[in-house]
Each structure stands twice: as structure tokens, then as C-alpha cells.
Scaffold this active site. Structure first.
Site, short mmCIF file in Angstrom:
data_model
loop_
_atom_site.label_atom_id
_atom_site.label_comp_id
_atom_site.label_asym_id
_atom_site.label_seq_id
_atom_site.Cartn_x
_atom_site.Cartn_y
_atom_site.Cartn_z
N ALA A 65 5.34 12.37 1.18
CA ALA A 65 6.33 12.23 1.92
C ALA A 65 6.64 11.26 3.00
O ALA A 65 7.35 11.54 3.82
CB ALA A 65 5.86 13.64 2.93
N GLY A 66 5.82 10.45 2.42
CA GLY A 66 6.85 8.76 3.52
C GLY A 66 5.81 8.86 4.43
O GLY A 66 6.47 7.81 5.24
N SER A 68 2.66 7.29 4.95
CA SER A 68 1.93 6.23 4.39
C SER A 68 0.67 6.75 4.33
O SER A 68 -0.62 6.27 4.29
CB SER A 68 1.38 5.82 5.66
OG SER A 68 2.66 4.69 6.06
N SER A 69 0.66 8.28 3.33
CA SER A 69 -0.89 8.20 2.57
C SER A 69 -1.57 7.87 2.02
O SER A 69 -2.91 7.74 2.64
CB SER A 69 -0.30 9.91 2.40
OG SER A 69 0.42 10.41 1.05
N SER A 70 -1.19 7.38 1.50
CA SER A 70 -1.32 5.77 0.73
C SER A 70 -2.99 4.84 1.16
O SER A 70 -3.93 4.64 1.34
CB SER A 70 -1.47 5.64 -0.23
OG SER A 70 0.15 4.30 0.14
N ASP A 114 2.48 -0.10 7.02
CA ASP A 114 1.46 1.03 6.77
C ASP A 114 0.43 0.76 6.59
O ASP A 114 -0.77 1.13 7.36
CB ASP A 114 1.65 2.01 4.95
CG ASP A 114 3.17 2.10 4.89
OD1 ASP A 114 4.26 1.65 6.57
OD2 ASP A 114 3.14 2.60 3.79
N TYR A 161 12.82 0.49 -4.82
CA TYR A 161 11.79 0.09 -3.93
C TYR A 161 11.75 -1.31 -4.00
O TYR A 161 11.95 -2.49 -3.86
CB TYR A 161 10.45 0.53 -3.48
CG TYR A 161 9.07 -0.14 -2.67
CD1 TYR A 161 9.65 0.31 -1.28
CD2 TYR A 161 8.57 -1.61 -2.76
CE1 TYR A 161 8.80 -0.09 -0.44
CE2 TYR A 161 8.20 -2.06 -2.02
CZ TYR A 161 8.19 -2.01 -0.74
OH TYR A 161 8.15 -1.87 0.48
#
Length: 319
Positions: A65-66, A68-70, A114, A161
């Protein structure tokens, strides 16, 4: 949550995905678990004896979802393994390790912002990061943020990207500069660049860097209305010059500002994901959410989700 095991074998389970993955040093890992394996790989590459472990991942942060979960996953795993193995990994060095894991193991050509935010942030502050020197400043931030999840999937691995990044690198090379942050005469640079796409990309990067500095100045003097105006201007630049927004993101920004938000801006790499709306006070959240919901209904978009966000500390042990 992480616990030690005796052999160099790692098992990671995810509440969100509903999957458990087990791997050793010889096992190629793909999908969401690659972010975990990448951290183990990069720590070993840096000379650390990473202990075998069982890791359980739980999160209320929507993936893809943008938000920065990674990077959040990398930061948490890195911190947990450093604690479990008593590894000497200074906090200041962790963002670069996490970025390398994502770049070289997972294969995502991301920057370091991030990872830095997920590791170095301080409660009640925005993090100002110089991506060249990696110097940081903690800037007091007392604003109220409403996250608007458009439910339009955000995929950082998408080719767009990489296309944007290569365009910026090509423009810098044509200008004879190491990076576009070194542009000191925007009008002159745009004249040199004949290609209209490169001109738009350069204009976004240069003006966005200035907006960051202006935002820091506004935060330091407590001028949230100006911060909001800069957020909205940033979104417009991302829409027109960097061309990474989609109708759901643009609709959310327009509706949020019309409903009383001080400003709003997409977050993440674009092409889906979330919008951050800066509120004049927490009570404004209901009006902003209602306006965005109504706008999405009119457009026939997917049901959006909303939740408040608070400037918080980076990855750390809580128990």
C-alpha cells in the site's frame, strides 16, 4: 516474535499471509519471505554469525500500500536477529544493510529512505534524511495524520519505478552532475535538456527537494498550514511532472483538501497505495474520511480504508 534454534535454519510465519516458510543457507527464497531471507543473507555477508531462529510476523500495516511494509519487516527482522544472536550491529548501520538486502537479494531497486524511517525514527518527530551523507535530523512534528488506503495495490517491483530512476540518472548524466540534487539553476538545466519527459522528471526532483527543506522550516516554527500546502503541491508535482499517481490517489487528495484537510499527498512509489492527509485537528478525520468515501463511491472505486497515524519510534524491542 523470534526464538532461537540450534541449527542455521530459519522458519518464518506470517499472520497476514497465513503461510509458514522454512529455509536454510542453500535455499533460494522468493515472495514475502525473501525479505526475511535477505536480511539473514546481508548480515552473514557483513560477517555476522546469524543464529537459526523461528520468527512469527504480525502486523496491522497493509502490505503493498505504499507504507513501507517491506522496510518495516526488514527492520524488525534485523533487530530481532541482532538481539537473539547478540550481534554487534550499530543502529546507524542497519538502514544500509536492510537496503542492500532489498536491492541485492530481493531485487528491488529502492533507495534507503524507507529503511531509515523504519529504523531511525523518533516518537513525535519527522525524520529528515540526507540520502547522500545519511546524516539525519529529528524534527518535532505534532500534526495529526489520516492515512487513506485507496485499496489500489502498490507494487514497488513494477517496471515504472525503475524507469523513473533511470530517467533521473540519464538526466543527471546529461547535465554532467552526480545527482539531480546538485542542480543549482533549474531554468538552465531545463534548457539543456531537450527531452520533455526528462525536463518534467528534473523539475519534480529539484522542486521536491526544496519542498522538503521548506517543510522542515515550517515544522520547526509550528506552521502546519504551510506544511499542508507543501504536501498538496508535492502531490501535484508527482501527478504532473513525475507521473506516478493514479485516479484513486488524485481523487483522495482533492476530496480530503476540499473537506478541510490542511494538505494531502500520495505516499510510496506511486501507481496505487495510500494518501496521507494532514488534519487541522483529530476531529476533522470524520469529515475528511466521509468526503473521500463519497468521492470514491461516485467514481466507482473500491472501498477505501482509513486509520490515524502517529509519528513513532523506529523498530525496537517491546518485550
Amino acid at each position: 516474535r523470534a526464538t532461537l534454534v540450534e541449527r542455521p535454519v530459519w522458519t518464518v510465519s506470517s499472520e497476514q499471509v497465513g503461510e509458514t516458510v522454512t529455509f536454510d543457507l542453500a535455499t533460494p527464497v522468493h515472495g514475502w519471505a525473501a525479505y526475511v531471507a535477505g536480511v539473514i543473507w546481508v548480515l552473514r555477508e557483513a560477517g555476522h554469525d546469524v543464529p537459526g531462529a523461528r520468527l512469527h510476523v504480525g502486523s496491522d500495516l497493509p502490505a503493498g500500500a505504499g507504507l513501507s511494509s517491506s522496510a518495516a519487516l526488514e527492520a524488525a527482522v534485523l533487530g530481532a536477529l541482532a538481539d537473539l544472536g547478540a550481534l554487534d550491529v550499530p543502529t546507524a548501520e542497519r538502514p544500509a544493510l536492510a537496503r542492500r538486502a532489498e536491492n541485492e537479494y530481493v531485487g528491488v531497486p529502492c533507495g534507503i529512505m524507507d529503511q531509515a524511517a523504519s529504523i531511525l525514527s523518533r516518537a513525535g518527530h519527522a525524520l529528515l534524511l540526507d540520502c547522500r551523507t545519511l546524516a539525519t535530523q529529528h524534527v518535532p512534528f505534532a500534526g495529526d495524520i489520516l492515512v487513506i488506503d485507496t485499496r489500489a495495490p502498490h507494487r514497488h517491483v513494477d517496471n515504472e519505478y525503475g524507469v523513473r530512476r533511470r530517467s533521473c540518472e540519464a538526466a543527471a548524466a546529461k547535465l554532467g552532475l552526480k545527482a539531480l540534487r546538485d542542480v543549482d539553476d533549474l531554468a538552465g538545466a531545463l534548457t539543456v535538456l531537450g527531452d520533455e519527459t526528462l525536463r518534467r522528471r528534473v523539475r519534480h526532483v529539484v522542486t521536491e527537494n526544496q519542498r522538503v527543506l521548506d517543510t522542515v522550516s515550517a515544522l520547526r516554527r509550528g506552521d502546519l498550514p504551510t506544511v499542508g500546502q507543501l504536501m498538496t503541491a508535492s502531490h501535484e508535482s508527482l501527478r504532473l511532472d513525475y507521473e506516478v499517481t493514479i485516479p484513486e490517489l488524485d481523487t483522495a487528495v482533492v476530496a480530503a483538501v476540499a473537506a478541510g484537510a490542511l494538505g494531502a499527498r500520495m505516499t510510496g512509489g506511486g501507481f496505487g497505495g495510500c494518501v496521507l492527509a494532514l488534519l487541522p485537528d483529530p476531529a476533522a478525520a470524520a469529515d475528511v474520511a466521509g468526503a473521500v468515501q463519497a468521492a470514491f463511491n461516485r467514481q466507482g472505486f473500491a472501498e477505501p480504508a482509513f486509520f490515524p497515524a502517529t509519528p513513532s519510534a523506529g523498530a525496537h524491542r517491546i518485550g
